[in-house]
Motif scaffolding. Structure first.
Motif, PDB file in Angstrom:
ATOM      1  N   ALA A  30       4.680   2.992   0.085  1.00 20.29           N
ATOM      2  CA  ALA A  30       5.365   2.734  -0.823  1.00 20.29           C
ATOM      3  C   ALA A  30       6.331   4.010  -1.076  1.00 20.29           C
ATOM      4  O   ALA A  30       7.637   3.912  -1.268  1.00 20.29           O
ATOM      5  CB  ALA A  30       4.829   2.328  -2.141  1.00 20.29           C
ATOM      6  N   PHE A  34      10.448   4.734   0.276  1.00 22.59           N
ATOM      7  CA  PHE A  34      11.337   5.100  -0.658  1.00 22.59           C
ATOM      8  C   PHE A  34      12.088   6.467  -0.491  1.00 22.59           C
ATOM      9  O   PHE A  34      13.217   6.410  -0.334  1.00 22.59           O
ATOM     10  CB  PHE A  34      10.936   4.976  -1.909  1.00 22.59           C
ATOM     11  CG  PHE A  34      11.933   5.306  -3.090  1.00 22.59           C
ATOM     12  CD1 PHE A  34      12.478   4.226  -3.974  1.00 22.59           C
ATOM     13  CD2 PHE A  34      12.160   6.590  -3.674  1.00 22.59           C
ATOM     14  CE1 PHE A  34      13.489   4.231  -4.867  1.00 22.59           C
ATOM     15  CE2 PHE A  34      13.107   6.888  -4.619  1.00 22.59           C
ATOM     16  CZ  PHE A  34      13.516   5.587  -5.050  1.00 22.59           C
ATOM     17  N   VAL A  89      10.761   7.235 -10.765  1.00 20.71           N
ATOM     18  CA  VAL A  89       9.942   6.354  -9.772  1.00 20.71           C
ATOM     19  C   VAL A  89       8.494   6.568 -10.026  1.00 20.71           C
ATOM     20  O   VAL A  89       8.036   7.729  -9.851  1.00 20.71           O
ATOM     21  CB  VAL A  89      10.412   6.699  -8.368  1.00 20.71           C
ATOM     22  CG1 VAL A  89       9.886   5.478  -7.423  1.00 20.71           C
ATOM     23  CG2 VAL A  89      11.923   6.483  -8.137  1.00 20.71           C
ATOM     24  N   CYS A  91       5.154   5.805  -8.290  1.00 25.78           N
ATOM     25  CA  CYS A  91       4.522   5.348  -7.391  1.00 25.78           C
ATOM     26  C   CYS A  91       3.180   5.045  -7.633  1.00 25.78           C
ATOM     27  O   CYS A  91       2.122   5.984  -7.935  1.00 25.78           O
ATOM     28  CB  CYS A  91       4.494   6.288  -6.179  1.00 25.78           C
ATOM     29  SG  CYS A  91       4.133   5.492  -4.624  1.00 25.78           S
ATOM     30  N   LEU A 122       6.967   1.288  -8.137  1.00 31.18           N
ATOM     31  CA  LEU A 122       6.643   0.652  -6.906  1.00 31.18           C
ATOM     32  C   LEU A 122       5.171   0.666  -6.768  1.00 31.18           C
ATOM     33  O   LEU A 122       4.220   1.215  -7.437  1.00 31.18           O
ATOM     34  CB  LEU A 122       6.781   2.007  -6.075  1.00 31.18           C
ATOM     35  CG  LEU A 122       8.399   2.542  -5.788  1.00 31.18           C
ATOM     36  CD1 LEU A 122       8.394   3.651  -4.798  1.00 31.18           C
ATOM     37  CD2 LEU A 122       9.159   1.199  -5.405  1.00 31.18           C
ATOM     38  N   CYS A 123       4.674  -0.709  -6.169  1.00 35.78           N
ATOM     39  CA  CYS A 123       3.323  -1.064  -5.882  1.00 35.78           C
ATOM     40  C   CYS A 123       2.649  -1.093  -7.141  1.00 35.78           C
ATOM     41  O   CYS A 123       3.152  -1.842  -8.068  1.00 35.78           O
ATOM     42  CB  CYS A 123       2.486   0.018  -4.964  1.00 35.78           C
ATOM     43  SG  CYS A 123       0.903  -0.375  -4.321  1.00 35.78           S
ATOM     44  N   HIS A 165      11.870  -7.616  -5.050  1.00 32.12           N
ATOM     45  CA  HIS A 165      11.902  -6.588  -6.294  1.00 32.12           C
ATOM     46  C   HIS A 165      12.584  -7.482  -7.360  1.00 32.12           C
ATOM     47  O   HIS A 165      13.134  -8.648  -7.228  1.00 32.12           O
ATOM     48  CB  HIS A 165      12.924  -5.487  -5.886  1.00 32.12           C
ATOM     49  CG  HIS A 165      14.433  -5.895  -5.680  1.00 32.12           C
ATOM     50  ND1 HIS A 165      14.723  -6.345  -4.376  1.00 32.12           N
ATOM     51  CD2 HIS A 165      15.270  -6.167  -6.304  1.00 32.12           C
ATOM     52  CE1 HIS A 165      16.049  -6.873  -4.568  1.00 32.12           C
ATOM     53  NE2 HIS A 165      16.539  -6.645  -5.824  1.00 32.12           N
ATOM     54  N   CYS A 174       8.776  -3.310  -7.996  1.00 25.11           N
ATOM     55  CA  CYS A 174       8.703  -3.700  -6.358  1.00 25.11           C
ATOM     56  C   CYS A 174       7.183  -3.853  -5.930  1.00 25.11           C
ATOM     57  O   CYS A 174       6.551  -2.994  -6.470  1.00 25.11           O
ATOM     58  CB  CYS A 174       9.433  -2.695  -5.721  1.00 25.11           C
ATOM     59  SG  CYS A 174       8.961  -2.700  -3.710  1.00 25.11           S
ATOM     60  N   GLY A 176       5.785  -2.851  -3.479  1.00 25.72           N
ATOM     61  CA  GLY A 176       5.408  -1.762  -2.612  1.00 25.72           C
ATOM     62  C   GLY A 176       5.630  -2.135  -1.172  1.00 25.72           C
ATOM     63  O   GLY A 176       6.409  -2.851  -0.959  1.00 25.72           O
ATOM     64  N   SER A 180       9.851  -1.064  -0.397  1.00 26.06           N
ATOM     65  CA  SER A 180      10.175   0.218  -1.127  1.00 26.06           C
ATOM     66  C   SER A 180      11.755   0.870  -0.657  1.00 26.06           C
ATOM     67  O   SER A 180      12.203   1.423  -1.462  1.00 26.06           O
ATOM     68  CB  SER A 180       9.137   1.430  -1.204  1.00 26.06           C
ATOM     69  OG  SER A 180       8.184   0.715  -2.020  1.00 26.06           O
TER      70      SER A 180
END
Length: 334
Positions: A30, A34, A89, A91, A122-123, A165, A174, A176, A180
């Motif tokens: 992820a 990105f 962001v 993660c 993300l994830c 997403h 999202c 992941g 991403s």
């Protein structure tokens, strides 16, 4: 839906300064998907200069900062000055480490939220956002394997498992994985232009259209609309696992139910066994690929989870009354 830059977005270069918060046990795919898309859009060619976009890696927990695969990363800045960035962001990583998040994370995120700036999860980053109270009453995208745990912990948020997403206000989430990279291109397009986004996709050998995570099966939609929550969750899991089907026993274990309960739900809701329904999903996905004519039959067999081409062709003919090759030839001449 897409991100729209704030009217007070900064002038000059870089167009956007991004803070990437790496949680304990963060997911490497992820993060790398990105940031690599961002890197490729940030410069001319592939020199990795942070000209049009810039970013820092910040530790959202104790050091050493280690990914779930064991790789250690050195942060490039400390979690102190949110005013230095226009986007954050988060993660996420393994949920067992979520209690190790630094106390500075919540106020850091709150600053972005007050400014109306983009916040991306993300994830399992969605867990961090929900834990900080930012997802109350909002929709967020999750992987089906974590959605039940998420809903139990944060019932005030709305978990969505059939989208690559979800954008709700200034927050984008999202599940992941490779999705991403697509999320990064949304930012790139919004804050610069689609040409830079397409450049990143081209370098990453990705098509210029986001993947469909949810397969639409026309002859089962009516049944699914009135199906039980268990059946819908199982179908979502099947759609995510079109290329890597597991046994129904293993699927039931992932859904935290017994195999007889899963069989009973499918029989009542869809008049089918889970195995038969999953096989048909994979075969209908194969039909889509055959119509596209971008892959040969062997490739399609493996991409839809069949162990070999002969097994795929025999199963396809048994289901649709014609071989994959005949189906493809008739589609061309139709």
């Amino acid at each position: 839906m897409e991100f729209k830059p704030r009217a007070h977005a900064r002038e000059g270069l870089p167009y956007l300064r991004v803070a990437i918060l790496l949680c304990p046990g963060f997911t490497l795919t992820a993060m790398s998907g990105f940031v690599d898309a961002l890197r490729l859009a940030a410069d001319h060619g592939d020199r990795s200069q942070q000209i049009y976009f810039s970013w820092d890696f910040l530790a959202a927990g104790p050091l050493p900062l280690r990914a779930s695969c064991g790789l250690e990363i050195t942060p490039t800045n400390i979690l102190r000055d949110p005013e230095a960035y226009e986007c954050v962001v988060v993660c996420g990583g393994r949920l067992k480490f979520i209690d190790q998040l630094a106390p500075e994370v919540e106020p850091f995120l709150a600053t972005f939220h007050k400014r109306g700036l983009p916040i991306i999860g993300l994830c399992t980053g969605s867990f961090v956002l929900a834990r900080s109270g930012l997802l109350d009453g909002r929709r967020c995208a999750l992987h089906f394997e974590t959605s039940q745990t998420f809903s139990e912990r944060y019932p005030q948020a709305v978990a969505v498992t059939n989208r690559s997403h979800v954008i709700d206000g200034n927050i984008l989430t999202c599940p992941g994985g490779v999705a991403s990279a697509w999320v990064a291109t949304l930012l790139i397009s919004a804050y610069s232009n689609s040409t830079r986004a397409n450049k990143a996709l081209a370098h990453l050998l990705m098509d210029q259209a986001p993947p469909k995570f949810m397969r639409k099966v026309t002859d089962s939609n009516a049944g699914l609309s009135t199906a039980s929550g268990l059946t819908r969750r199982a179908v979502e899991a099947m759609e995510f696992g079109l290329d890597s089907p597991c046994s129904i026993t293993e699927l039931a274990r992932k859904l935290n139910v017994s195999k007889p309960s899963l069989n009973r739900a499918f029989s009542q809701d869809l008049n089918s066994s889970p195995a038969r329904f999953w096989r048909r999903l994979r075969l209908m996905a194969a039909q889509e690929m055959l119509l596209g004519r971008k892959r040969n039959i062997t490739e399609i067999a493996y991409e839809t989870g069949f162990s070999d081409t002969a097994h795929f062709c025999a199963t396809f003919k048994r289901e649709f009354g014609k071989t994959p090759k005949t189906f493809q030839q008739q589609a061309v001449t139709a």
